[in-house]
Design a protein around this motif. Structure first.
Motif, PDB file in Angstrom:
ATOM      1  N   ASP A 199      42.179 -11.919   7.391  1.00 28.87           N
ATOM      2  CA  ASP A 199      42.745 -11.988   8.742  1.00 28.87           C
ATOM      3  C   ASP A 199      43.305 -13.392   8.928  1.00 28.87           C
ATOM      4  N   GLU A 200      44.615 -13.514   8.843  1.00 30.89           N
ATOM      5  CA  GLU A 200      45.227 -14.846   8.894  1.00 30.89           C
ATOM      6  C   GLU A 200      45.078 -15.519  10.250  1.00 30.89           C
ATOM      7  N   ARG A 201      44.709 -14.771  11.265  1.00 25.60           N
ATOM      8  CA  ARG A 201      44.543 -15.341  12.613  1.00 25.60           C
ATOM      9  C   ARG A 201      43.078 -15.560  12.978  1.00 25.60           C
ATOM     10  N   LEU A 202      42.197 -15.424  12.002  1.00 28.09           N
ATOM     11  CA  LEU A 202      40.771 -15.582  12.259  1.00 28.09           C
ATOM     12  C   LEU A 202      40.500 -16.990  12.781  1.00 28.09           C
ATOM     13  N   GLU A 203      39.948 -17.062  13.958  1.00 27.97           N
ATOM     14  CA  GLU A 203      39.670 -18.340  14.606  1.00 27.97           C
ATOM     15  C   GLU A 203      38.754 -19.200  13.736  1.00 27.97           C
ATOM     16  N   GLY A 204      39.145 -20.457  13.568  1.00 26.19           N
ATOM     17  CA  GLY A 204      38.325 -21.400  12.816  1.00 26.19           C
ATOM     18  C   GLY A 204      38.541 -21.394  11.305  1.00 26.19           C
ATOM     19  N   TRP A 205      39.535 -20.638  10.821  1.00 20.77           N
ATOM     20  CA  TRP A 205      39.787 -20.561   9.380  1.00 20.77           C
ATOM     21  C   TRP A 205      41.245 -20.883   9.070  1.00 20.77           C
ATOM     22  N   HIS A 206      41.462 -21.523   7.920  1.00 19.15           N
ATOM     23  CA  HIS A 206      42.812 -21.802   7.410  1.00 19.15           C
ATOM     24  C   HIS A 206      43.177 -20.733   6.386  1.00 19.15           C
ATOM     25  N   PRO A 207      44.355 -20.112   6.522  1.00 19.94           N
ATOM     26  CA  PRO A 207      44.813 -19.153   5.506  1.00 19.94           C
ATOM     27  C   PRO A 207      45.733 -19.847   4.498  1.00 19.94           C
ATOM     28  N   TYR A 208      45.357 -19.849   3.228  1.00 18.77           N
ATOM     29  CA  TYR A 208      46.140 -20.520   2.191  1.00 18.77           C
ATOM     30  C   TYR A 208      46.497 -19.561   1.058  1.00 18.77           C
ATOM     31  N   VAL A 209      47.580 -19.919   0.369  1.00 21.46           N
ATOM     32  CA  VAL A 209      47.930 -19.287  -0.903  1.00 21.46           C
ATOM     33  C   VAL A 209      48.047 -20.410  -1.923  1.00 21.46           C
ATOM     34  N   LEU A 210      47.343 -20.268  -3.036  1.00 25.58           N
ATOM     35  CA  LEU A 210      47.397 -21.238  -4.123  1.00 25.58           C
ATOM     36  C   LEU A 210      48.285 -20.657  -5.212  1.00 25.58           C
ATOM     37  N   HIS A 254      40.766 -18.432   1.951  1.00 24.75           N
ATOM     38  CA  HIS A 254      40.426 -18.625   3.350  1.00 24.75           C
ATOM     39  C   HIS A 254      39.410 -19.755   3.407  1.00 24.75           C
ATOM     40  N   ASN A 255      39.709 -20.779   4.171  1.00 24.81           N
ATOM     41  CA  ASN A 255      38.913 -21.996   4.207  1.00 24.81           C
ATOM     42  C   ASN A 255      38.480 -22.263   5.648  1.00 24.81           C
ATOM     43  N   ARG A 256      37.167 -22.407   5.849  1.00 26.06           N
ATOM     44  CA  ARG A 256      36.676 -22.695   7.199  1.00 26.06           C
ATOM     45  C   ARG A 256      37.195 -24.062   7.635  1.00 26.06           C
ATOM     46  N   ARG A 257      37.874 -24.084   8.750  1.00 26.06           N
ATOM     47  CA  ARG A 257      38.544 -25.286   9.251  1.00 26.06           C
ATOM     48  C   ARG A 257      37.579 -26.468   9.377  1.00 26.06           C
ATOM     49  N   ALA A 258      36.366 -26.222   9.784  1.00 27.64           N
ATOM     50  CA  ALA A 258      35.399 -27.309   9.959  1.00 27.64           C
ATOM     51  C   ALA A 258      35.075 -28.001   8.633  1.00 27.64           C
ATOM     52  N   ARG A 259      35.236 -27.322   7.522  1.00 25.89           N
ATOM     53  CA  ARG A 259      34.991 -27.913   6.205  1.00 25.89           C
ATOM     54  C   ARG A 259      36.268 -28.511   5.617  1.00 25.89           C
ATOM     55  N   GLY A 260      37.378 -27.820   5.766  1.00 25.02           N
ATOM     56  CA  GLY A 260      38.670 -28.333   5.309  1.00 25.02           C
ATOM     57  C   GLY A 260      38.645 -28.859   3.889  1.00 25.02           C
ATOM     58  N   ILE A 261      39.176 -30.077   3.700  1.00 25.26           N
ATOM     59  CA  ILE A 261      39.285 -30.652   2.354  1.00 25.26           C
ATOM     60  C   ILE A 261      37.952 -31.101   1.774  1.00 25.26           C
ATOM     61  N   ASP A 262      36.885 -31.007   2.563  1.00 20.81           N
ATOM     62  CA  ASP A 262      35.556 -31.326   2.050  1.00 20.81           C
ATOM     63  C   ASP A 262      34.831 -30.105   1.503  1.00 20.81           C
ATOM     64  N   SER A 263      35.480 -28.955   1.535  1.00 23.45           N
ATOM     65  CA  SER A 263      34.824 -27.744   1.028  1.00 23.45           C
ATOM     66  C   SER A 263      34.763 -27.775  -0.497  1.00 23.45           C
ATOM     67  N   ALA A 264      33.856 -26.972  -1.033  1.00 26.36           N
ATOM     68  CA  ALA A 264      33.673 -26.929  -2.489  1.00 26.36           C
ATOM     69  C   ALA A 264      34.952 -26.499  -3.208  1.00 26.36           C
ATOM     70  N   PHE A 265      35.650 -25.493  -2.685  1.00 30.37           N
ATOM     71  CA  PHE A 265      36.858 -25.037  -3.368  1.00 30.37           C
ATOM     72  C   PHE A 265      37.982 -26.056  -3.242  1.00 30.37           C
TER      73      PHE A 265
END
Length: 177
Positions: free
Chosen positions: A93-104, A139-150
């Motif tokens: 869900d690209e509009r999921l609140e609090g998440w970033h939708p990315y394509v690598l 899909h990356n939780r916005r609160a973690r952002g670039i600090d997430s494991a992935f």
């Protein structure tokens, strides 16, 4: 006439500055038409009427970028039609609140596979990764952002020359007329 999207890797970060107007001028000087840049992060939509194979177009652009801006350029070159298919297949869900939708995007299938395999060990509360056709959907939780494991995994030097990611919102802008 083929409609292309060029996704430049590593511009406007780490000391490599490429202004949108200069980027547009470079693509026009290469004979491309309907050149349009999107945001200041190395996204170019353009048309090419030549019979040149995509691999040759890609190599020509990379060489010109390196010559003009003084860095070792690497891009993803994708047709507009293919990009639309990639965007249309986004599995979250690209509009999921609090998440970033990315394509690598990647140019090395082994690297994409290694990243996908490592994604199985991630905390799904922070990162969710699904393999697509030649891409990884993330899909990356916005609160973690670039600090997430992935995010940290994908940023490793081994992947820098073969991958680039884009927010789905940017890809939608690239597909807009």
């Amino acid at each position: 006439m083929t409609e292309y999207i060029a996704l430049l890797r590593g511009v406007n970060v780490g000391g490599i500055t490429v202004k949108s107007a200069d980027l547009r001028d470079l693509f026009e000087s290469l004979g491309f038409t309907s050149v349009r840049t999107v945001l200041a992060s190395g996204n170019v939509a353009f048309e090419h009427g030549g019979r040149e194979a995509s691999a040759k177009v890609k190599a020509r652009i990379e060489r010109a970028l390196g010559d003009r801006f003084g860095y070792e350029a690497w891009i993803v070159l994708i047709t507009r039609e293919r990009l639309a298919a990639v965007v249309g297949a986004f599995p979250f869900d690209e509009r999921l609140e609090g998440w970033h939708p990315y394509v690598l995007f990647g140019s090395d299938a082994e690297h994409l596979e290694a990243l996908a395999d490592a994604a199985g060990e991630l905390d799904p509360g922070d990162d969710v990764v699904v393999a697509g056709d030649g891409v990884l959907y993330w899909h990356n939780r916005r609160a973690r952002g670039i600090d997430s494991a992935f995010a940290k995994l994908a940023a490793k030097a081994v992947y820098k020359r073969t991958t680039t990611n884009r927010n789905l919102r940017t890809l939608h802008k690239l597909l807009a007329p």
